[in-house]
Design a protein around this motif. Structure first.
Motif, PDB file in Angstrom:
ATOM      1  N   GLU A 141      20.744 -26.173 -13.404  1.00 42.98           N
ATOM      2  CA  GLU A 141      20.539 -27.531 -13.902  1.00 42.98           C
ATOM      3  C   GLU A 141      21.875 -28.274 -13.875  1.00 42.98           C
ATOM      4  O   GLU A 141      22.902 -27.759 -14.320  1.00 42.98           O
ATOM      5  N   GLY A 142      21.851 -29.483 -13.324  1.00 46.38           N
ATOM      6  CA  GLY A 142      23.053 -30.306 -13.295  1.00 46.38           C
ATOM      7  C   GLY A 142      24.087 -29.880 -12.254  1.00 46.38           C
ATOM      8  O   GLY A 142      25.249 -30.326 -12.311  1.00 46.38           O
ATOM      9  N   ALA A 143      23.699 -29.042 -11.307  1.00 44.80           N
ATOM     10  CA  ALA A 143      24.630 -28.592 -10.273  1.00 44.80           C
ATOM     11  C   ALA A 143      25.142 -29.786  -9.456  1.00 44.80           C
ATOM     12  O   ALA A 143      24.443 -30.796  -9.294  1.00 44.80           O
ATOM     13  N   THR A 144      26.359 -29.653  -8.947  1.00 42.83           N
ATOM     14  CA  THR A 144      26.974 -30.706  -8.143  1.00 42.83           C
ATOM     15  C   THR A 144      26.843 -30.375  -6.661  1.00 42.83           C
ATOM     16  O   THR A 144      27.255 -29.295  -6.222  1.00 42.83           O
ATOM     17  N   ILE A 145      26.269 -31.300  -5.901  1.00 39.13           N
ATOM     18  CA  ILE A 145      26.171 -31.157  -4.451  1.00 39.13           C
ATOM     19  C   ILE A 145      27.072 -32.206  -3.819  1.00 39.13           C
ATOM     20  O   ILE A 145      26.897 -33.410  -4.051  1.00 39.13           O
TER      21      ILE A 145
END
Length: 286
Positions: A141-145
């Protein structure tokens, strides 16, 4: 009798002059024909701007095949996505081979270029990479791509994310032109950050910045990354982002350009592409 003899001598002299003149005219005509034939047989030089991988490598393979057809190919390598179109529009090169169709269309609109697609050659499937996670399902959840700042690529990247169930785009839009504002569903609250030029995305990946990085296959391959084996998701071969030979509009029907496209679409070159990159670069025939 003297008059008759004089007349005969004069007649012979005139005929001799006429024959000599005809011979000279024939010689002159043949010489012109020979010159024209020599000019027609002289090879045409074609200068093509290209990114190193895979474009310049493919062009190197095409060189001897083009030489057989009277076209000498000169390859001008570029490290960026700006100068190849500038130099083509300015007439410094005859064609370029580095970009897909949406990028070409965007640059025409932005810069006022009159460049056209002379023929599609291959697709470089775009991939998602991560040093931290082995699959998209593992992204928290909330990972940065991290994605490139190249706006013409955003629709392509967002379509890839949507195809893998990470986001949903607005219905009815032209997805090749989609922007971050067109995301309507983002169930994992992913942070999608447009950070830098496309060629810099490999550095972000190698430095383990972000949770996942989207990289153009040409830059991945150039850095020794295998898009098929190392990505955690990759475009399929039906991608509309075909890399093309671009030329100025007035040169679209140029015979040397046509020969270039025909050779690049030949069975020999297509087999080379498949063998060299094992599916990370996919040839097309139209």
């Amino acid at each position: 009798m003297k008059k008759l003899l004089s007349f005969l001598v004069l007649s012979v002299f005139v005929l001799a002059l006429a024959a000599c003149g005809a011979k000279e005219e024939s010689s002159s005509t043949n010489g012109a024909s020979d010159d024209e034939a020599a000019q027609e047989s002289e090879p045409v030089t074609l200068t093509v701007g290209a990114s190193h991988t895979p474009h310049a490598i493919i062009l190197e393979q095409a060189k001897p095949l083009l030489a057989e057809q009277g076209v000498e190919l000169e390859i001008e390598e570029y490290q960026d996505y700006i100068l190849p179109n500038q130099d083509l529009a300015n007439g410094d090169i005859d064609a370029n081979y580095f970009q897909h169709i949406p990028f070409l269309e965007q640059k025409n609109a932005e810069e006022g270029y009159d460049l056209v697609n002379a023929g599609g050659i291959h697709i470089e499937p775009m991939g998602i990479y991560s040093k931290k996670y082995g699959s998209l399902d593992e992204l928290p959840e909330g990972a940065t791509i991290l994605i490139s700042s190249s706006v013409p690529d955003h629709g392509r990247i967002l379509s890839l994310l949507e195809a893998n169930g990470l986001i949903k785009l607005k219905d009815g839009i032209d997805k090749t032109a989609a922007t971050l504002d067109d995301i309507v569903e983002n169930p994992k609250n992913l942070k999608i950050e447009a950070t830098d030029a496309p060629e810099m995305m490999v550095t972000y990946y190698e430095n383990e910045e972000g949770d996942a990085v989207v990289i153009n296959s040409n830059f991945a391959i150039d850095a020794g990354i295998n898009p098929i084996e190392d990505s955690i998701a990759i475009e399929d071969s039906e991608s509309p982002y075909v890399n093309v030979i671009a030329v100025r509009s007035e040169d679209k029907d140029n015979e040397a350009i046509k020969k270039l496209v025909e050779v690049l679409r030949s069975e020999e070159i297509q087999n080379f592409i498949l063998e060299e990159w094992g599916g990370a670069v996919v040839p097309v025939s139209e």
